[in-house]
Design an enzyme around this catalytic site. Sequence first.
Site, PDB file in Angstrom:
ATOM      1  N   ASN A  85     -16.733 -13.412   4.604  1.00 56.48           N
ATOM      2  CA  ASN A  85     -17.046 -14.048   3.322  1.00 56.48           C
ATOM      3  C   ASN A  85     -15.892 -14.942   2.873  1.00 56.48           C
ATOM      4  O   ASN A  85     -14.902 -15.109   3.588  1.00 56.48           O
ATOM      5  CB  ASN A  85     -17.360 -12.962   2.286  1.00 56.48           C
ATOM      6  CG  ASN A  85     -18.370 -13.414   1.250  1.00 56.48           C
ATOM      7  OD1 ASN A  85     -18.333 -14.565   0.794  1.00 56.48           O
ATOM      8  ND2 ASN A  85     -19.255 -12.517   0.866  1.00 56.48           N
ATOM      9  N   HIS A 115       8.498  -9.643   9.003  1.00 55.91           N
ATOM     10  CA  HIS A 115       9.837 -10.186   8.826  1.00 55.91           C
ATOM     11  C   HIS A 115      10.834  -9.035   8.772  1.00 55.91           C
ATOM     12  O   HIS A 115      10.516  -7.963   8.257  1.00 55.91           O
ATOM     13  CB  HIS A 115       9.909 -11.024   7.556  1.00 55.91           C
ATOM     14  CG  HIS A 115       8.914 -12.141   7.538  1.00 55.91           C
ATOM     15  ND1 HIS A 115       9.153 -13.344   8.143  1.00 55.91           N
ATOM     16  CD2 HIS A 115       7.652 -12.202   7.032  1.00 55.91           C
ATOM     17  CE1 HIS A 115       8.089 -14.128   7.986  1.00 55.91           C
ATOM     18  NE2 HIS A 115       7.164 -13.454   7.330  1.00 55.91           N
ATOM     19  N   ALA A 142     -14.145  -6.003  -0.142  1.00 54.70           N
ATOM     20  CA  ALA A 142     -13.370  -7.103  -0.705  1.00 54.70           C
ATOM     21  C   ALA A 142     -11.900  -6.726  -0.876  1.00 54.70           C
ATOM     22  O   ALA A 142     -11.564  -5.586  -1.208  1.00 54.70           O
ATOM     23  CB  ALA A 142     -13.958  -7.506  -2.057  1.00 54.70           C
ATOM     24  N   ALA A 160     -12.961  -1.305  -0.568  1.00 54.75           N
ATOM     25  CA  ALA A 160     -12.403  -2.482  -1.224  1.00 54.75           C
ATOM     26  C   ALA A 160     -11.000  -2.207  -1.758  1.00 54.75           C
ATOM     27  O   ALA A 160     -10.726  -1.145  -2.315  1.00 54.75           O
ATOM     28  CB  ALA A 160     -13.321  -2.931  -2.358  1.00 54.75           C
ATOM     29  N   THR A 165      -2.226   0.399   6.723  1.00 51.69           N
ATOM     30  CA  THR A 165      -0.878   0.360   7.294  1.00 51.69           C
ATOM     31  C   THR A 165      -0.783   1.075   8.633  1.00 51.69           C
ATOM     32  O   THR A 165       0.191   0.882   9.359  1.00 51.69           O
ATOM     33  CB  THR A 165       0.127   1.011   6.328  1.00 51.69           C
ATOM     34  OG1 THR A 165      -0.221   2.397   6.144  1.00 51.69           O
ATOM     35  CG2 THR A 165       0.119   0.317   4.969  1.00 51.69           C
ATOM     36  N   LYS A 166      -1.784   1.921   8.948  1.00 54.64           N
ATOM     37  CA  LYS A 166      -1.761   2.710  10.185  1.00 54.64           C
ATOM     38  C   LYS A 166      -3.123   2.658  10.857  1.00 54.64           C
ATOM     39  O   LYS A 166      -4.130   2.317  10.226  1.00 54.64           O
ATOM     40  CB  LYS A 166      -1.379   4.162   9.888  1.00 54.64           C
ATOM     41  CG  LYS A 166       0.031   4.321   9.342  1.00 54.64           C
ATOM     42  CD  LYS A 166       0.372   5.777   9.096  1.00 54.64           C
ATOM     43  CE  LYS A 166       1.804   5.926   8.576  1.00 54.64           C
ATOM     44  NZ  LYS A 166       2.144   7.342   8.289  1.00 54.64           N
ATOM     45  N   ARG A 183     -13.491  10.431   4.946  1.00 52.06           N
ATOM     46  CA  ARG A 183     -14.450  11.340   5.589  1.00 52.06           C
ATOM     47  C   ARG A 183     -14.998  10.668   6.829  1.00 52.06           C
ATOM     48  O   ARG A 183     -14.802   9.467   7.038  1.00 52.06           O
ATOM     49  CB  ARG A 183     -15.594  11.693   4.644  1.00 52.06           C
ATOM     50  CG  ARG A 183     -16.432  10.488   4.200  1.00 52.06           C
ATOM     51  CD  ARG A 183     -17.549  10.921   3.261  1.00 52.06           C
ATOM     52  NE  ARG A 183     -18.333   9.801   2.773  1.00 52.06           N
ATOM     53  CZ  ARG A 183     -19.334   9.244   3.422  1.00 52.06           C
ATOM     54  NH1 ARG A 183     -19.685   9.684   4.633  1.00 52.06           N
ATOM     55  NH2 ARG A 183     -20.016   8.239   2.897  1.00 52.06           N
TER      56      ARG A 183
END
Length: 201
Positions: A85, A115, A142, A160, A165-166, A183
């Site tokens: 989208n 960085h 989103a 959303a 991060t993992k 779940r």
Amino acid sequence: MSEQAERMHTGELYYPNDEEIMAAQADHLELLCDYNQTRPHEQQRRDELLRSMFAEIGEGCYIEPPFHANWAGAHIHFGDYVYANFNFTCVDDTHIYVGSRTMFGPNVTLTTAGHPIDAELRAQGYQFNMPVHIGENCWFGANVTVLPGVTIGDNVVVGAGSVVTKDLPSNVVAVGTPCRVLREVGEHDREFYYKDRRVQL
């Protein structure tokens, strides 16, 4: 190819403002500019541009302009029928892999560039890139952000606003910042598509 350009895809530190890198990147971004200027009835033109822009793109893929990508998709690999989208953003300084029938809501960001934490290295302009792998038939709500080096399995739903991060395994619903498995996808989801609304096709 310059030494710095070779290091883009190795995970090593490199200098992204290398003249060869910047010249090549600008060439790719010309196509992205063309894509974002297309009109709604120019779907054939959009398809042609995506095939020129992407490393790989399957059948039936659709990206709603505006689309943003550091390399205009030159390091992006899509399966078939991938949908994105508005404001889909790919920091594609290295490779991003997305399986077939995966969907991205508005303002989703997939990032491969990082960085250094060390301020002196950052001040010298160094960065590193880690690839992102996303499986088939996933749905990203989103404003989801996926960080460098993350691998996500098949049939995953990411809620959303989550920041992934993992790695996430297949067949789960995951939400939050940082994103965690809420779940597994199961029989309930086959019976109910939204809260108490039963599937009736």
